[in-house]
Design an enzyme around this catalytic site. Structure first.
Site, PDB file in Angstrom:
ATOM      1  N   LYS A 102       0.855  -1.200   0.000  1.00 40.38           N
ATOM      2  CA  LYS A 102       0.000   0.000   0.000  1.00 40.38           C
ATOM      3  C   LYS A 102       0.884   1.241   0.000  1.00 40.38           C
ATOM      4  O   LYS A 102       1.894   1.297   0.709  1.00 40.38           O
ATOM      5  CB  LYS A 102      -0.903  -0.026   1.241  1.00 40.38           C
ATOM      6  CG  LYS A 102      -1.970   1.061   1.261  1.00 40.38           C
ATOM      7  CD  LYS A 102      -2.846   0.951   2.519  1.00 40.38           C
ATOM      8  CE  LYS A 102      -3.934   2.019   2.561  1.00 40.38           C
ATOM      9  NZ  LYS A 102      -4.717   1.967   3.822  1.00 40.38           N
ATOM     10  N   SER A 121      -9.662   2.412   2.955  1.00 39.01           N
ATOM     11  CA  SER A 121      -8.826   3.092   1.987  1.00 39.01           C
ATOM     12  C   SER A 121      -7.926   2.150   1.188  1.00 39.01           C
ATOM     13  O   SER A 121      -7.469   2.486   0.109  1.00 39.01           O
ATOM     14  CB  SER A 121      -7.944   4.106   2.710  1.00 39.01           C
ATOM     15  OG  SER A 121      -7.067   3.445   3.623  1.00 39.01           O
ATOM     16  N   SER A 178      -9.574   0.027   7.158  1.00 37.52           N
ATOM     17  CA  SER A 178      -9.061   0.084   5.786  1.00 37.52           C
ATOM     18  C   SER A 178      -8.391  -1.186   5.267  1.00 37.52           C
ATOM     19  O   SER A 178      -8.087  -1.267   4.077  1.00 37.52           O
ATOM     20  CB  SER A 178      -8.087   1.251   5.634  1.00 37.52           C
ATOM     21  OG  SER A 178      -8.815   2.454   5.575  1.00 37.52           O
TER      22      SER A 178
HETATM   23  N1  GLN Z   1     -12.933   4.541   6.347  1.00 37.93           N
HETATM   24  C1  GLN Z   1     -12.176   4.962   7.472  1.00 37.93           C
HETATM   25  C2  GLN Z   1     -11.825   6.415   7.359  1.00 37.93           C
HETATM   26  O1  GLN Z   1     -12.146   6.976   6.371  1.00 37.93           O
HETATM   27  C3  GLN Z   1     -11.005   4.077   7.621  1.00 37.93           C
HETATM   28  C4  GLN Z   1      -9.706   4.666   7.273  1.00 37.93           C
HETATM   29  C5  GLN Z   1      -8.568   3.759   7.525  1.00 37.93           C
HETATM   30  O2  GLN Z   1      -8.699   2.708   8.153  1.00 37.93           O
HETATM   31  N2  GLN Z   1      -7.402   4.181   7.084  1.00 37.93           N
HETATM   32  O3  GLN Z   1     -11.262   6.994   8.231  1.00 37.93           O
END
Ligand code: GLN
Length: 503
Positions: free
Chosen positions: A79, A154, A178
């Protein structure tokens, strides 16, 4: 010859160790696959031009009789939140376009030292803010099951890459879900380790008290193998836990035999009723529970009354920490610099750079976070959210006095369509209700495929364990994975109409 991209990492590693295939062949097969499908999927932001050189080096060391790690020669997608010396690291943001790090993130360094071949950097929502990859500055990733739908976020790029057989293994980061929610919507496995179990050094920080790095894979065993490589104490991360961990691959292997389910107490959260979930998601969850019950597990209703405030607390704490972490993108030290006019002051350059380099969602959260931390509102917002965090931690402590693990559907619906939520931030935030309590409490959580919903799209089941209970999660989820694969006659991904082809 078998299609090398279809093998699990464990199976590919065996063939590599037996000398049946070389790492160069395995790496080339995945590069070809990326060539064939990634134009349509956009799972990768960068493909590593040095991958074949690294693979050849592993082959040479193997031929010379060097002792190599269990995954040596296996390709790994990374990532883009994790910094790498041989590829740009952007965290999905325009402000870091082309940025080259002078060092590797600890997890990347460990993967390389174990002989894994870094094959590329995967797409993500900008600075890991989002649940769909639609907030990436470099265009969204498409879901390999259905190109009109999001791959989650994400870490949608990492999940799509493993689902579409572009890489057998990937790394993700999980601040509120994410790693797990993308696994849920792509029919793959995603693990968020115990906070402090995996180093965050070189993971571009979103919210430091919530972030954890972890594996994105197609099987539980593969996740355990990768976790064994990246996990453990790191002196470069002040929050890293000092203890030594058991082998998670071994936990997965033993779990797959199924004995772990006998007498296992599985908690189901009373405050997360079926009605909050898409019917096909709730049905798949019930089926998984029934399958485990049939093997001797006991389903126990537990109460977690403060989970319902999780989203509200998270979306104060996370932006607060992010607003502080992202202050480092000041046009002076990293990445982009915009000079609005010849006599511009530092402040004007900073402001013009951040205006041009950061996307809408990032700006929204910086504003939210700065507001919550401002002197007049600190107690009302940040202070309250911290108190809710404590109450959620207590909910977990109380629950784990009664049960060994907690199970929930990983997210409320299957993959949504592009554009469906992107203009409605609150709807997107609510998507994280099931995943973010684990981050707020620092406990480990895994999502594995539990079946297909009535719309033919994949659904995940999430297991949560007490802090340091990662091995238990590998054992339990490997047991369920084995049961379900027996029932399906193969992996869930085998039932996908297409995986990138014709996307
Ligand atoms: N969807 C969550 C957010 O927007 C998760 C983000 C993450 O885990 N990096 O914060």
């Amino acid at each position: 010859m078998t299609d090398l991209t279809r093998l699990t990492a464990a199976a590919l590693a065996e063939k590599l160790a037996a000398g049946e295939v070389s790492s160069v062949e395995a790496t080339q097969a995945h590069l070809d696959r990326i060539d064939a499908v990634d134009g349509a999927l956009n799972a990768f932001l960068h493909v590593n031009e040095h991958a074949l050189t690294a693979a050849a080096d592993i082959d040479r060391r193997r031929a010379a009789g060097d002792a190599l790690g269990a995954l040596a020669g296996v390709p790994l997608a990374i990532k883009d939140v994790l910094v790498t010396t041989d590829m740009p690291s952007t965290s999905g943001s325009r402000i870091l376009e082309g940025y080259m790090s002078p060092f590797d993130a600890t997890v990347v360094a460990r993967a390389r030292a174990a002989g894994l071949v870094a094959i590329g950097k995967t797409n993500m929502d900008e600075f890991a803010m989002g649940s769909s990859t639609e907030h990436s500055a470099f265009g969204p990733t498409r879901n390999p099951w259905d190109p009109t739908r999001v791959p989650g976020g994400s870490g949608g790029g990492s999940a799509a890459a493993v689902a579409a057989f572009e890489a057998p293994l990937a790394l993700g980061s999980d601040t509120g879900g994410s790693i797990r929610q993308p696994a849920h919507v792509t029919g793959t496995v995603g693990m968020k380790p115990t906070y402090g179990g995996v180093s965050r050094y070189g993971s571009i920080a979103l919210a430091s008290s919530l972030d954890q790095v972890g594996p994105a894979t197609r099987t539980v065993l593969d996740a355990g193998l990768l976790h064994d490589v990246i996990g453990g104490h790191d002196a470069l991360d002040a929050t890293s836990l000092a203890e030594s961990w058991p082998s998670f691959a071994q936990a997965a292997r033993e779990g797959a035999r199924g004995d772990v389910l006998k007498g296992l107490r599985i908690g189901v959260v009373r405050e997360l009723p079926d009605s909050g979930f898409q019917p096909g998601v709730a049905a798949s969850f019930r089926e998984s529970l029934a399958a485990m019950e049939a093997q001797g597990a006991e389903i126990v209703e537990i109460s977690a009354p403060h989970f319902e405030h999780g989203v509200a607390a998270y979306y104060v704490l996370m932006p607060a920490e992010a607003s502080s972490n992202l202050a480092r993108f000041d046009s002076v030290r990293f990445g982009m610099r915009v000079t609005p006019h010849a006599a511009a002051t530092v402040e004007e350059v900073m402001s013009a750079t951040r205006a041009a380099g950061l996307g809408e969602e990032v700006k929204r959260r910086i504003i939210l976070g700065t507001y919550a931390l401002s002197a007049g509102y600190y107690d009302a917002y940040y202070g309250s959210a911290q108190r809710v965090r404590t109450l959620i931690q207590r909910d977990f402590t109380n629950a784990f006095a009664q049960v060994d693990v907690i199970a929930t559907p990983t997210a409320s619906s299957t993959a949504f369509r592009f554009g469906e939520m992107v203009d409605d931030p609150l709807a997107m935030y609510l998507n994280d209700a099931t995943t973010l309590p684990a981050n707020l409490a620092g406990v480990p959580a895994i999502s594995i495929p539990s079946g297909l919903s009535d719309d033919g799209l994949p659904v995940g089941i999430q297991f949560v364990a007490p802090a340091r209970g990662d091995a238990k999660l590998y054992a339990v989820s490997a047991a369920l994975e084995a049961l379900l694969q027996d029932k399906w006659g193969g992996a869930l991904l085998d039932r996908a109409p297409r995986l990138g082809e014709g996307a």
